[in-house]
Design an enzyme around this catalytic site. Structure first.
Site, PDB file in Angstrom:
ATOM      1  N   SER A 289       0.823  -1.213   0.000  1.00  0.00           N
ATOM      2  CA  SER A 289       0.000   0.000   0.000  1.00  0.00           C
ATOM      3  C   SER A 289       0.857   1.262   0.000  1.00  0.00           C
ATOM      4  CB  SER A 289      -0.907   0.028   1.228  1.00  0.00           C
ATOM      5  OG  SER A 289      -1.691  -1.129   1.294  1.00  0.00           O
TER       6      SER A 289
HETATM    7  N1  SAH Z   1      -0.851  -4.952   3.885  1.00  0.00           N
HETATM    8  C1  SAH Z   1      -0.064  -5.230   2.710  1.00  0.00           C
HETATM    9  C2  SAH Z   1      -0.746  -4.860   1.416  1.00  0.00           C
HETATM   10  C3  SAH Z   1      -1.441  -5.993   0.974  1.00  0.00           C
HETATM   11  S1  SAH Z   1      -2.141  -6.097  -0.631  1.00  0.00           S
HETATM   12  C4  SAH Z   1       1.284  -4.555   2.788  1.00  0.00           C
HETATM   13  O1  SAH Z   1       1.534  -3.792   3.715  1.00  0.00           O
HETATM   14  O2  SAH Z   1       2.119  -4.833   1.927  1.00  0.00           O
HETATM   15  C5  SAH Z   1      -3.440  -7.203  -0.141  1.00  0.00           C
HETATM   16  C6  SAH Z   1      -3.002  -8.583   0.272  1.00  0.00           C
HETATM   17  O3  SAH Z   1      -4.177  -9.273   0.701  1.00  0.00           O
HETATM   18  C7  SAH Z   1      -2.418  -9.413  -0.859  1.00  0.00           C
HETATM   19  O4  SAH Z   1      -1.169  -9.912  -0.475  1.00  0.00           O
HETATM   20  C8  SAH Z   1      -3.430 -10.525  -1.043  1.00  0.00           C
HETATM   21  O5  SAH Z   1      -2.870 -11.745  -1.436  1.00  0.00           O
HETATM   22  C9  SAH Z   1      -4.049 -10.617   0.347  1.00  0.00           C
HETATM   23  N2  SAH Z   1      -5.374 -11.228   0.415  1.00  0.00           N
HETATM   24  C10 SAH Z   1      -6.390 -11.137  -0.476  1.00  0.00           C
HETATM   25  N3  SAH Z   1      -7.459 -11.851  -0.046  1.00  0.00           N
HETATM   26  C11 SAH Z   1      -7.111 -12.388   1.146  1.00  0.00           C
HETATM   27  C12 SAH Z   1      -7.781 -13.221   2.084  1.00  0.00           C
HETATM   28  N4  SAH Z   1      -9.028 -13.660   1.894  1.00  0.00           N
HETATM   29  N5  SAH Z   1      -7.125 -13.573   3.208  1.00  0.00           N
HETATM   30  C13 SAH Z   1      -5.843 -13.152   3.439  1.00  0.00           C
HETATM   31  N6  SAH Z   1      -5.154 -12.381   2.586  1.00  0.00           N
HETATM   32  C14 SAH Z   1      -5.782 -11.992   1.445  1.00  0.00           C
END
Ligand code: SAH
Length: 256
Positions: free
Chosen positions: A99
């Site tokens: 993000s």
């Molecule tokens: N917080 C992260 C940004 C994440 S992008 C950071 O600081 O880098 C969103 C993430 O959510 C992705 O890695 C994706 O694979 C994950 N994601 C999507 N659906 C999900 C689910 N149902 N459970 C856990 N993770 C999930």
């Protein structure tokens, strides 16, 4: 006399600052260029005193300090290192993103976390958001659905010595029952509804930040608050853009 009082005050301040450095991380020996870039990032993109007009900056010094400490360049792929402190999200592989720093700061502040809190994150991704939280609170639990990203982030957090983050590879829709209830929950992928298991796992008095909306729709960052009597209220905070929350299991809590 005056000078000695000032000197004393300075030493006290330095002492207090040192005392505040969390115990769960090793001493920082990173190269200086990143420190400068990080200071600039916090000052111009996040801190309310320096952000551009129209952006609601972060006021909480604890959040600003945490963001000054986390080496964001360690959380992005090598080829994006030079952009690690830019005012934007960046690709981390598998169609996912780390993000934008501002969103990380904003969401961290809105959770109103305190040291003794236990926080659940859904969507570990690079681990950056988890690391910012881990600079502030005692325990962070984070769930990532993509196995490869989950393995990478476990290794990264170990290398960076974040001992108070526990990562699990799973579908975060169901939360993490055995560690519930949580003082705060942060979802960093956009869901089409607020997962009921997450609301259940929120402690009375707790808060959840979650983007809600489809991939091609405007998504809204919502704050879900559970009052001490268990009443749940939801407010829209601002329009945002996140990757979608995906699912691996067919059954969900509605069928339970
Ligand atoms: N917080 C992260 C940004 C994440 S992008 C950071 O600081 O880098 C969103 C993430 O959510 C992705 O890695 C994706 O694979 C994950 N994601 C999507 N659906 C999900 C689910 N149902 N459970 C856990 N993770 C999930």
């Amino acid at each position: 006399m005056r000078t000695s009082i000032q000197v004393c005050a300075i030493f006290t301040t330095v002492g207090l600052l040192l005392a505040n450095i969390p115990q769960h991380r090793a001493k920082n020996s990173e190269p200086d260029p990143y420190r400068k870039q990080r200071e600039r990032m916090v000052a111009t993109q996040i801190d309310w005193r320096g952000v551009r007009a129209g952006r609601v900056g972060v006021r909480d010094e604890v959040v600003l300090d945490a963001m000054l400490r986390v080496p964001r360049h360690e959380f992005v792929p090598k080829k994006h290192k030079s952009s690690a402190y830019a005012d934007s999200p960046l690709p981390i592989g598998y169609d996912q993103t780390i993000s934008q720093p501002y969103i990380v700061g904003f969401m961290t502040e809105m959770l109103k976390v305190k040291k003794e809190h236990k926080v659940l994150e859904i969507g570990t991704g690079s681990g950056y958001q988890a690391a910012v939280l881990a600079e502030i609170v005692d325990n962070v639990y984070s769930i990532e659905i993509i196995k490869e990203l989950g393995e990478q982030v476990k290794a990264r957090l170990k290398r960076l010595n974040y001992k108070n983050i526990t990562v699990r590879i799973d579908d975060g829709y169901f939360g993490w029952e055995e560690h519930a209830p949580f003082d705060a929950i942060i979802v960093t992928a956009a869901a089409d509804h607020i997962p009921p298991p997450l609301v259940r796992q929120l402690k009375p008095g707790g808060r959840m930040g979650i983007p809600v909306g489809g991939r091609f729709q405007v998504q809204n960052l919502l704050i879900v608050e559970k009052a001490l009597d268990g009443t749940v209220t939801t407010r829209q905070v601002m329009p945002v853009r996140f990757v979608p929350l995906t699912r691996i299991r067919k059954k969900d809590s509605k069928e339970k």
